[in-house]
Design a protein around this motif. Structure first.
Motif, PDB file in Angstrom:
ATOM      1  N   PRO A  45       0.836  -1.184  -0.171  1.00 43.96           N
ATOM      2  CA  PRO A  45      -0.125  -0.217   0.009  1.00 43.96           C
ATOM      3  C   PRO A  45       0.796   1.464  -0.339  1.00 43.96           C
ATOM      4  N   CYS A 350      -8.409  -1.129   4.842  1.00 45.19           N
ATOM      5  CA  CYS A 350      -8.639  -0.678   3.910  1.00 45.19           C
ATOM      6  C   CYS A 350      -9.911  -1.546   4.040  1.00 45.19           C
ATOM      7  N   THR A 359      -9.276   1.292  -1.268  1.00 45.44           N
ATOM      8  CA  THR A 359      -8.762   3.125  -0.588  1.00 45.44           C
ATOM      9  C   THR A 359      -8.304   1.850   0.855  1.00 45.44           C
ATOM     10  N   VAL A 360      -7.129   2.984   0.752  1.00 47.03           N
ATOM     11  CA  VAL A 360      -6.324   2.016   2.716  1.00 47.03           C
ATOM     12  C   VAL A 360      -6.721   3.791   3.458  1.00 47.03           C
TER      13      VAL A 360
END
Length: 363
Positions: A45, A350, A359-360
């Motif tokens: 990430p 996430c 989406t983190v």
């Protein structure tokens, strides 16, 4: 203090909705995703400092409001959508289940499958596999639950095609699993959570939300309570000793009545989190935007509503679909799966859903 909700990065590359996300085992450096496009992807990430490889990637990166994580590896063997993932404590292997009725055991370094449980075998699940987990002190047992109402335990070391054990007390689809020591906890659409002590051969049944199906189950770290999500738009923290409901979590603008939404505990069991079907209309919701709700575990008060964008700025996706009535409608980013780093004790989480983007967030 407000619930931490700062987005850190987007994970792109999927050609369909994301059905499963999980972090690698401690320290949780990587993220695995399972998608409707039949592919499992491994990401770091942390954004890459190197230049994008193609002109299209360069254009996308220049317009992105958030950096993009790095795609490390793709794993392809499933013939249908990937619905569940679990990572071994060694980080050398992971297990996956999906719509092809098969459970795959993967070797991470070589990106190949080392075992296949079920699928075309007469001893396997007869319908899609909704959830998988590891069990045993050395992750030598794989547990799977399916639409065929059974939980199956597989020996990851032997070459036998037969499961070690089949747990068939459920009367409807198995939707979720949790494992702790010799215990296997399974949630079902029949509205029950069944806790099996495999070593003792016992089964304890808890009825949750009347006839509402169970969509997710998470055990607290001490094993004394469990967070249960069900199709009556409620999450419940239940005492595992006597089956009482310690706390219920709900919100007037939140719905979970049809889909399997995953819930979880985060920030060292301070918060309860879940996605949203996006069926309740709210003025502040933007087209294509999903959201995550968070409650304080102890007080039950809503701690925050986190907006989840459809994807990076400039991300091209079909944002409109045709409904059953033949009319075009705005596509919703239903957040159905989520994971917190280091089993809820790390510094980020996430989420993934119908947009195909993970989406983190910083915690």
């Amino acid at each position: 203090m407000a619930f931490p909700s700062q987005p850190l990065a987007h994970l792109t590359g999927s050609n369909g909705p994301i059905h499963a996300v999980t972090y690698s085992a401690s320290p949780g450096t990587y993220i695995l995703t399972g998608s409707a496009d039949r592919t499992i992807r491994l990401y770091n990430p942390q954004p890459s400092s190197s230049a994008p490889r193609t002109a299209a990637e360069a254009s996308l990166a220049s317009s992105a409001s958030l950096p993009q994580g790095r795609l490390i590896q793709s794993y392809e063997a499933h013939g249908y959508e990937v619905l569940s993932l679990a990572v071994a404590a060694s980080n050398q292997a992971f297990v996956s289940g999906g719509g092809d009725r098969a459970v795959f055991l993967w070797d991470v370094p070589t990106a190949t499958t080392t075992r296949r449980f079920g699928g075309s075998s007469s001893h396997g699940h007869t319908s899609r596999v909704n959830c998988v987990a590891y069990a045993g002190e050395t992750d030598n047992v794989v547990v799977s639950g399916g639409f065929d109402t059974t939980v199956r335990l597989w020996d990851a070391r032997s070459g036998s095609a037969k499961p070690i054990q089949v747990l068939d007390e459920a009367r409807d689809s198995i939707t979720c699993l949790a494992v702790r020591g010799p215990e296997v906890v399974a949630g079902s659409v029949d509205g029950r959570v069944r806790s099996y002590d495999v070593r003792m051969g016992t089964c304890t049944t808890d009825v949750v939300g009347g006839r509402s199906g169970v969509t997710s189950v998470t055990l607290t770290r001490d094993g004394r309570a469990m967070l249960v999500g069900s199709l009556d738009s409620k999450l419940r923290l239940m005492d595992r000793d006597d089956g009482t409901c310690l706390r219920a979590y709900a919100d007037g603008g939140w719905r979970n009545e049809e889909l399997r939404l995953q819930s979880m505990l985060g920030a060292r069991e301070k918060y309860v989190l879940v996605g949203d079907e996006m069926t309740a209309v709210e003025e502040e919701a933007r087209p294509g935007e999903g959201r995550v709700l968070a409650w304080d575990l102890l007080s039950g008060r809503l701690a925050g509503k986190v907006a989840v964008p459809w994807g990076p700025e400039g991300y091209e996706a079909r944002k409109r679909v045709v409904g059953r009535d033949g009319k075009e409608k705005a596509r919703k980013n239903v957040i159905s799966c989520m994971a917190w780093k280091e089993d809820g004790w790390g510094d980020q989480f996430c989420v993934g859903g119908t947009s195909g983007i993970v989406t983190v967030f910083a915690a």
